[in-house]
Enzyme design. Sequence first.
Site, mmCIF file in Angstrom:
data_model
loop_
_atom_site.group_PDB
_atom_site.id
_atom_site.type_symbol
_atom_site.label_atom_id
_atom_site.label_comp_id
_atom_site.label_asym_id
_atom_site.label_seq_id
_atom_site.Cartn_x
_atom_site.Cartn_y
_atom_site.Cartn_z
ATOM 1 N N ASN A 12 0.867 -1.177 0.000
ATOM 2 C CA ASN A 12 0.000 0.000 0.000
ATOM 3 C C ASN A 12 0.907 1.230 0.000
ATOM 4 O O ASN A 12 1.511 1.542 1.025
ATOM 5 C CB ASN A 12 -0.892 -0.040 1.246
ATOM 6 C CG ASN A 12 -1.722 1.221 1.415
ATOM 7 O OD1 ASN A 12 -1.766 2.067 0.533
ATOM 8 N ND2 ASN A 12 -2.367 1.343 2.570
ATOM 9 N N LYS A 14 0.069 4.216 -0.185
ATOM 10 C CA LYS A 14 -0.598 5.379 0.428
ATOM 11 C C LYS A 14 -0.413 6.602 -0.478
ATOM 12 O O LYS A 14 -0.376 6.451 -1.694
ATOM 13 C CB LYS A 14 -0.072 5.592 1.857
ATOM 14 C CG LYS A 14 -0.159 4.292 2.680
ATOM 15 C CD LYS A 14 0.088 4.466 4.142
ATOM 16 C CE LYS A 14 -0.058 3.118 4.851
ATOM 17 N NZ LYS A 14 0.084 3.209 6.299
ATOM 18 N N HIS A 99 -9.351 1.101 5.261
ATOM 19 C CA HIS A 99 -8.057 1.301 5.930
ATOM 20 C C HIS A 99 -8.252 2.260 7.104
ATOM 21 O O HIS A 99 -9.067 3.192 7.027
ATOM 22 C CB HIS A 99 -7.040 1.863 4.933
ATOM 23 C CG HIS A 99 -5.642 1.832 5.469
ATOM 24 N ND1 HIS A 99 -5.183 2.752 6.383
ATOM 25 C CD2 HIS A 99 -4.622 0.968 5.252
ATOM 26 C CE1 HIS A 99 -3.922 2.454 6.697
ATOM 27 N NE2 HIS A 99 -3.557 1.371 6.019
ATOM 28 N N GLU A 101 -6.631 4.666 8.052
ATOM 29 C CA GLU A 101 -6.418 6.080 7.702
ATOM 30 C C GLU A 101 -7.653 6.658 7.018
ATOM 31 O O GLU A 101 -7.943 7.846 7.159
ATOM 32 C CB GLU A 101 -5.155 6.199 6.833
ATOM 33 C CG GLU A 101 -3.906 5.954 7.684
ATOM 34 C CD GLU A 101 -2.725 5.372 6.947
ATOM 35 O OE1 GLU A 101 -2.694 5.406 5.705
ATOM 36 O OE2 GLU A 101 -1.814 4.854 7.633
ATOM 37 N N GLU A 169 -4.811 -4.882 10.744
ATOM 38 C CA GLU A 169 -3.786 -3.852 10.911
ATOM 39 C C GLU A 169 -4.043 -3.099 12.212
ATOM 40 O O GLU A 169 -4.876 -2.169 12.240
ATOM 41 C CB GLU A 169 -3.816 -2.857 9.744
ATOM 42 C CG GLU A 169 -3.554 -3.484 8.392
ATOM 43 C CD GLU A 169 -3.007 -2.455 7.401
ATOM 44 O OE1 GLU A 169 -1.973 -2.739 6.796
ATOM 45 O OE2 GLU A 169 -3.611 -1.380 7.255
ATOM 46 N N GLY A 175 3.146 2.270 10.815
ATOM 47 C CA GLY A 175 4.128 3.337 10.675
ATOM 48 C C GLY A 175 4.884 3.677 11.944
ATOM 49 O O GLY A 175 5.526 4.722 12.031
ATOM 50 N N SER A 215 3.931 -2.106 10.252
ATOM 51 C CA SER A 215 5.391 -2.172 10.475
ATOM 52 C C SER A 215 6.019 -3.496 10.057
ATOM 53 O O SER A 215 6.967 -3.959 10.701
ATOM 54 C CB SER A 215 5.734 -1.844 11.938
ATOM 55 O OG SER A 215 5.347 -0.518 12.242
HETATM 56 P P1 13P Z 1 3.391 0.386 7.552
HETATM 57 O O1 13P Z 1 3.873 -0.892 6.912
HETATM 58 O O2 13P Z 1 4.088 1.606 7.013
HETATM 59 O O3 13P Z 1 3.373 0.316 9.043
HETATM 60 O O4 13P Z 1 1.861 0.583 7.081
HETATM 61 C C1 13P Z 1 0.978 -0.492 7.185
HETATM 62 C C2 13P Z 1 -0.260 -0.140 6.476
HETATM 63 O O5 13P Z 1 -1.009 0.717 6.890
HETATM 64 C C3 13P Z 1 -0.544 -0.840 5.217
HETATM 65 O O6 13P Z 1 -1.833 -0.630 4.784
#
Ligand code: 13P
Length: 253
Positions: A12, A14, A99, A101, A169, A175, A215
Amino acid sequence: MPAVRRPLVAGNWKMNGSRAALAEIGGMAQAFDAGLRSKIDLLVCPPVPLLWAAAKAALGTGIAVGAQDCHARTSGAHTGDVSAEMLADVGATAVIVGHSERRADHGEKDQDVRAKAEAVRRAALTAIVCVGETRDEREAGKTLAVVRRQLRGSIPEGSTAAGLVVAYEPVWAIGTGLTPTVADVAEVHGMIRAELRKLVGKGEFEGVRILYGGSVKPSNAAELMAVENVDGALVGGASLKASDFMGIAGVYR
Ligand code: 13P
């Protein structure tokens, strides 16, 4: 007997990447050799402006491309939005929905996520439905209840193994460099499988892939991917560089 699930390693991106980043897909393709291709599915979800070019870059490599969100409707007066059908038209085979976010930045609720997942199915694509608890929810001992509620609210009735992927997640792991223990991952993924038995058609729930995300790096991927009911990863930051992403995918060699 458990169905054999083909692992899926999904990236992803983002809101990251310009056209120059498409070179990373070339790098991924180089490392995605016949041996690894025979074992896993690989998916990259770039931002929408790069999708069509990413699909072309991925052509013939075995790498699939997907999107990070979609609108629930097919078309119409929805300025700035993009439908699942439009994403399919430019080469997407999967769409991430719900997601954390999106849930946090755009106030998306379970019912919105379900409507989007239904749209993804209508377009004959695979919905990657994301669930996960916040730090406060984990500390309050509510992880299983929160994830169960999200699953029940977000997964469309009649989903199939081909059309649905669930991504666990934990919000606090995204992150941050933090990850749950393997025991915690096993507990949540086991609960998700049990819940899928009720939510997804008989004969399908065992085939639904459950990804872990948060992560994931080359250094921790082997340990996380070895957990029961972890059928791959949804990778954020480490999916932006071919070497990191393929270091993660390579644990399935
Ligand atoms: P990270 O791998 O940067 O922690 O992000 C995970 C994520 O949100 C994937 O959708």
